[in-house]
Scaffold this active site. Structure first.
Site, PDB file in Angstrom:
ATOM      1  CG  HIS A   1      -1.742   1.026   1.467  1.00  0.00           C
ATOM      2  ND1 HIS A   1      -1.824   1.864   2.807  1.00  0.00           N
ATOM      3  CD2 HIS A   1      -2.668   1.764   0.764  1.00  0.00           C
ATOM      4  CE1 HIS A   1      -2.699   2.677   2.497  1.00  0.00           C
ATOM      5  NE2 HIS A   1      -3.371   2.374   1.599  1.00  0.00           N
TER       6      HIS A   1
ATOM      7  CG  HIS B   1      -3.384   9.081  -0.362  1.00  0.00           C
ATOM      8  ND1 HIS B   1      -4.162  10.089   0.638  1.00  0.00           N
ATOM      9  CD2 HIS B   1      -3.822   7.982  -0.359  1.00  0.00           C
ATOM     10  CE1 HIS B   1      -5.169   9.271   1.030  1.00  0.00           C
ATOM     11  NE2 HIS B   1      -4.921   8.084   0.370  1.00  0.00           N
TER      12      HIS B   1
HETATM   13  O1  G3P Z   1      -7.616  -0.844  -1.615  1.00  0.00           O
HETATM   14  C1  G3P Z   1      -8.130   0.091  -0.688  1.00  0.00           C
HETATM   15  C2  G3P Z   1      -6.712   1.034  -0.514  1.00  0.00           C
HETATM   16  O2  G3P Z   1      -6.217   1.104  -1.779  1.00  0.00           O
HETATM   17  C3  G3P Z   1      -7.101   2.329  -0.007  1.00  0.00           C
HETATM   18  O3  G3P Z   1      -6.098   3.027  -0.199  1.00  0.00           O
HETATM   19  O4  G3P Z   1      -5.709   5.622  -0.662  1.00  0.00           O
HETATM   20  O5  G3P Z   1      -7.661   4.811   0.799  1.00  0.00           O
HETATM   21  O6  G3P Z   1      -5.252   4.591   1.460  1.00  0.00           O
HETATM   22  P1  G3P Z   1      -6.136   4.474   0.349  1.00  0.00           P
HETATM   23 CA    CA Z   2      -4.857   3.911  -2.344  1.00  0.00          CA
END
Ligand code: G3P
Ligand code: CA
Length: 240
Positions: A7, A49
């Site tokens: 992630h 992000h």
């Molecule tokens: O699969 C969900 C994950 O990618 C969430 O990512 O951007 O909400 O931290 P984020």
């Molecule tokens: Ca993500």
């Protein structure tokens, strides 16, 4: 063996969504790198992000109000540690080329033109090495229409039932939390629906990592590839 999806890269040890975070995650055993896509004011795709530049760069304001030439000049590393000073906000094309042949990629479309992503991935020959998700229904709809052959993921929270993942969301991968994985019948129903299963776990409890490896799911989306890698190897040793 459960594949590791890292992630935002190895985000505990390097600034998230940077080349350094991706490289370290691969060193730590990641099979896939998860990333977030947004677009500059002049339409260049970036790996970032947040909607704004403030948290993870020395810039300010929405990325969507900022020109590519100004984003390219930002420092995306110093906020995390001075040893990463000078890390750039990766352009998506460069980031994908950097990963091609080394790891798969899970692209989360935060807000961007899905047609640009599809063209880029097809050009790079990375369709089979990638899968896709967005919390935005507009992004998901765009991908379904433009790229029926792309592998899509949907969360159990959005789909509400494994049986609706294919029929309604045109997806072949279902993501669920550890709590949902523990609910009797959820994994079985996902398998019956012909789905691949991904569990999301943002913690660092090795007992939970072991539980995920033992559940035999296809992917784990996590923040600590370094912790999961030895657990899955040990489990494979026991299972063999
Ligand atoms: O699969 C969900 C994950 O990618 C969430 O990512 O951007 O909400 O931290 P984020
Ligand atoms: Ca993500």
């Amino acid at each position: 063996m459960t594949k590791i999806v890292s992630h935002r890269g190895a985000n505990n040890f390097a600034p998230e969504n940077t080349f350094a975070a991706a490289d370290l995650a691969i060193e730590q055993g990641a099979d896939y790198i998860e990333l977030d896509v947004r677009e500059s004011a002049d339409g260049v795709l970036y790996v970032l992000h947040d909607e704004t530049l403030d948290r993870t760069t020395n810039g300010h304001g929405p990325i969507g109000h900022t020109l590519a030439r100004d984003i390219d000049a930002l420092d995306a590393g110093s906020w995390f540690d001075t040893k990463f000073a000078g890390a750039v906000v990766p352009r998506l094309d460069a980031y994908l080329e950097h990963l091609r042949g080394r790891a798969g990629v899970y692209l989360e479309l935060k807000y961007c033109d899905p047609a640009k992503i599809v063209a880029l991935v097809r050009d790079l020959g990375m369709v089979r090495d990638t899968f896709y998700f967005s919390f935005s229904e507009e992004m998901r709809r765009g991908l379904i229409v433009i790229a029926p052959e792309f592998r899509k993921m949907i969360t159990l929270n959005i789909a509400r039932s494994p049986s609706l993942v294919g029929a309604v969301h045109h997806a072949s991968i279902i993501e669920m939390s550890v709590e949902q994985m523990r609910q009797p019948g959820v994994i079985e129903a996902s398998r019956k629906a012909g789905l691949e299963v991904m569990v999301y776990y943002g913690g660092n409890d090795v007992a939970v990592h072991r539980e995920i490896a033992e559940a035999g799911v296809d992917y784990v989306n996590l923040d600590r590839p370094d912790l999961f890698e030895p657990v899955r190897r040990a489990f494979r040793g026991v299972a063999a």
